[in-house]
Design a protein around this motif. Sequence first.
Motif, PDB file in Angstrom:
ATOM      1  N   PRO A   1       0.523  -1.414   0.120  1.00  0.00           N
ATOM      2  CA  PRO A   1      -0.029   0.052   0.092  1.00  0.00           C
ATOM      3  C   PRO A   1       1.221   1.607   0.047  1.00  0.00           C
ATOM      4  O   PRO A   1       0.490   2.083   0.719  1.00  0.00           O
ATOM      5  CB  PRO A   1      -0.262  -0.103   0.951  1.00  0.00           C
ATOM      6  CG  PRO A   1       0.372  -0.727   1.684  1.00  0.00           C
ATOM      7  CD  PRO A   1       0.675  -2.016   1.454  1.00  0.00           C
ATOM      8  N   TYR A   2       2.164   0.531  -0.596  1.00  0.00           N
ATOM      9  CA  TYR A   2       3.293   1.981  -0.338  1.00  0.00           C
ATOM     10  C   TYR A   2       4.066   2.858  -1.863  1.00  0.00           C
ATOM     11  O   TYR A   2       4.136   1.366  -1.951  1.00  0.00           O
ATOM     12  CB  TYR A   2       3.393   2.064   0.485  1.00  0.00           C
ATOM     13  CG  TYR A   2       5.004   0.992   1.335  1.00  0.00           C
ATOM     14  CD1 TYR A   2       5.673   1.199   0.434  1.00  0.00           C
ATOM     15  CD2 TYR A   2       3.898   0.612   1.973  1.00  0.00           C
ATOM     16  CE1 TYR A   2       6.513   0.057   1.370  1.00  0.00           C
ATOM     17  CE2 TYR A   2       5.021  -0.476   2.578  1.00  0.00           C
ATOM     18  CZ  TYR A   2       6.286  -1.132   2.014  1.00  0.00           C
ATOM     19  OH  TYR A   2       6.866  -1.973   2.284  1.00  0.00           O
ATOM     20  N   PHE A   3       4.751   3.702  -1.980  1.00  0.00           N
ATOM     21  CA  PHE A   3       5.560   3.123  -2.402  1.00  0.00           C
ATOM     22  C   PHE A   3       7.203   3.882  -2.652  1.00  0.00           C
ATOM     23  O   PHE A   3       7.114   4.858  -1.171  1.00  0.00           O
ATOM     24  CB  PHE A   3       5.087   3.686  -4.381  1.00  0.00           C
ATOM     25  CG  PHE A   3       4.926   4.989  -4.649  1.00  0.00           C
ATOM     26  CD1 PHE A   3       5.252   6.189  -4.844  1.00  0.00           C
ATOM     27  CD2 PHE A   3       3.711   5.518  -4.770  1.00  0.00           C
ATOM     28  CE1 PHE A   3       5.053   7.382  -5.339  1.00  0.00           C
ATOM     29  CE2 PHE A   3       3.424   6.157  -4.246  1.00  0.00           C
ATOM     30  CZ  PHE A   3       4.026   7.906  -4.895  1.00  0.00           C
ATOM     31  N   LYS A   4       8.067   3.796  -2.734  1.00  0.00           N
ATOM     32  CA  LYS A   4       9.214   4.193  -2.146  1.00  0.00           C
ATOM     33  C   LYS A   4       9.675   5.205  -3.684  1.00  0.00           C
ATOM     34  O   LYS A   4      10.036   4.977  -4.656  1.00  0.00           O
ATOM     35  CB  LYS A   4       9.995   3.492  -1.423  1.00  0.00           C
ATOM     36  CG  LYS A   4      10.123   3.099  -0.843  1.00  0.00           C
ATOM     37  CD  LYS A   4      10.754   2.252   0.417  1.00  0.00           C
ATOM     38  CE  LYS A   4      11.070   0.310  -1.121  1.00  0.00           C
ATOM     39  NZ  LYS A   4      12.299  -0.641   0.203  1.00  0.00           N
ATOM     40  N   LEU A   5      10.005   6.825  -3.156  1.00  0.00           N
ATOM     41  CA  LEU A   5      11.518   7.321  -4.084  1.00  0.00           C
ATOM     42  C   LEU A   5      11.718   8.672  -3.708  1.00  0.00           C
ATOM     43  O   LEU A   5      11.214   8.561  -2.339  1.00  0.00           O
ATOM     44  CB  LEU A   5       9.813   7.900  -5.268  1.00  0.00           C
ATOM     45  CG  LEU A   5       9.649   8.292  -6.565  1.00  0.00           C
ATOM     46  CD1 LEU A   5      10.600   7.924  -7.192  1.00  0.00           C
ATOM     47  CD2 LEU A   5       9.376   9.400  -6.222  1.00  0.00           C
ATOM     48  N   PRO A   6      12.449   9.454  -4.131  1.00  0.00           N
ATOM     49  CA  PRO A   6      12.823  10.796  -3.445  1.00  0.00           C
ATOM     50  C   PRO A   6      11.703  10.972  -3.912  1.00  0.00           C
ATOM     51  O   PRO A   6      11.617  11.522  -4.743  1.00  0.00           O
ATOM     52  CB  PRO A   6      14.129  10.041  -4.367  1.00  0.00           C
ATOM     53  CG  PRO A   6      14.583   9.173  -4.896  1.00  0.00           C
ATOM     54  CD  PRO A   6      13.168   8.968  -4.917  1.00  0.00           C
ATOM     55  N   ILE A   7      12.074  12.637  -2.841  1.00  0.00           N
ATOM     56  CA  ILE A   7      11.489  13.857  -2.977  1.00  0.00           C
ATOM     57  C   ILE A   7      11.906  14.491  -4.827  1.00  0.00           C
ATOM     58  O   ILE A   7      11.132  15.406  -5.252  1.00  0.00           O
ATOM     59  CB  ILE A   7      11.199  14.580  -2.518  1.00  0.00           C
ATOM     60  CG1 ILE A   7      10.514  13.967  -1.002  1.00  0.00           C
ATOM     61  CG2 ILE A   7      10.661  15.579  -2.093  1.00  0.00           C
ATOM     62  CD1 ILE A   7      10.603  14.581   0.774  1.00  0.00           C
ATOM     63  N   VAL A   8      13.394  14.614  -4.111  1.00  0.00           N
ATOM     64  CA  VAL A   8      14.305  15.604  -5.355  1.00  0.00           C
ATOM     65  C   VAL A   8      15.038  14.156  -6.466  1.00  0.00           C
ATOM     66  O   VAL A   8      15.399  13.619  -5.172  1.00  0.00           O
ATOM     67  CB  VAL A   8      14.123  16.536  -4.799  1.00  0.00           C
ATOM     68  CG1 VAL A   8      13.435  18.004  -4.260  1.00  0.00           C
ATOM     69  CG2 VAL A   8      15.439  16.615  -4.181  1.00  0.00           C
ATOM     70  N   ARG A   9      15.661  14.695  -7.079  1.00  0.00           N
ATOM     71  CA  ARG A   9      16.705  13.846  -8.084  1.00  0.00           C
ATOM     72  C   ARG A   9      17.427  14.733  -8.676  1.00  0.00           C
ATOM     73  O   ARG A   9      17.044  15.729  -9.575  1.00  0.00           O
ATOM     74  CB  ARG A   9      16.171  12.431  -8.571  1.00  0.00           C
ATOM     75  CG  ARG A   9      15.127  12.929  -9.707  1.00  0.00           C
ATOM     76  CD  ARG A   9      13.914  11.210  -9.830  1.00  0.00           C
ATOM     77  NE  ARG A   9      13.417  11.302  -9.064  1.00  0.00           N
ATOM     78  CZ  ARG A   9      12.271  11.971  -8.146  1.00  0.00           C
ATOM     79  NH1 ARG A   9      12.394  13.232  -8.727  1.00  0.00           N
ATOM     80  NH2 ARG A   9      11.602  11.924  -6.902  1.00  0.00           N
TER      81      ARG A   9
END
Length: 355
Positions: free
Chosen positions: A222-230
């Motif tokens: 029920p979630y995904f993972k990602l940086p806020i900025v890249r």
Amino acid sequence: MNDTLDIYPATRLAPYAGPAAWRAADIAHSQQWIRQLGAEERAGIIELGQWLEALGATATDVAALPRRNPGALRELRPLLNGVRAALQSGLGFVLMRGFPVDAMSPAATRLAYLALGSLLGQAMPQNREGELLHDVRDTGADRRDPNVRLSRTNAEQDFHTDAADIIGLLCLQKARLGGISRIVSSVSVYQEVLAARPDLAPLLFQTWYFHMKGEQAPGALPYFKLPIVRDIEAQLSTFFIGWYLRDAEQLPGVPPLSPAQRELLDLYEQVANRPALGMAMQFEPGDVQWLKNSVILHKRSAYEDWPEPGRKRHLLRLWLAAEDFKDGIVALRQGHAAAAAAAAAPLGPGAGRGR
């Protein structure tokens, strides 16, 4: 969406340059971001919408139109080429005025708008139901429910991005009170955060957990993972939804936000809301706001609707994947995988509009 999306670990603790790093004062006396449709353009859109409606075209048909019958959109390509250039290498936003919502049926309006968007990018499903066009309006949903998307309520949405390269919002009806759109350069927000707290800014490049709001595929997390900025080819790319980050803490398997992360989220939103950085837009019926998602944060104030059902605030939203936007998030261009549908029958030149 996958559990883990593209991760770009490079951290650049230095300012970014370019037109997308604008501030309010830079555009206060300019209207370069406004594109008023002319009479011939409006007539071309009306003809297109009516033709698609008479043909019985579906949203899937229209999304494929640039590939299957490019001649049908030839007259409108110059208009959208200008929009694309402003998004790709300019300020990152355009307000198009005069879309003829008053001269077409609701069905023709939806089809013509989707056809215009298809000249900017590939329309993507925005939920598990596979909607290529999402109706942004208050459905009475409870905004306190962690699985409710705020686009279905009249609540304020603080600054955020969407899951696309390009976002389109067409205003059909405006609210009685409120519902003001504000935008800000996420490049400028980052640079302000970096200047104020160089100790916290590197956290933006680390992996964060985002709540899926109940839109995950059956059996998926029920979630995904990602940086806020890249940093992508020396360009700053941002993906940010503050309440998705905070709501994710409630989910099994998601670690709690650290004190530094909480401080950073609060600072980021405070900076984005500084009047000196952003600008407001009051939508009128027929306005289309086009945004480049990687460089623009947008928000909406809370609003109060008219009592009559036909006058309630109503926007149509497009999520578009533009593969030539090098600073986009590749995995997000798939839309919701569970919503993939078979392609419709081709709309060939013999259908009557290819010329």
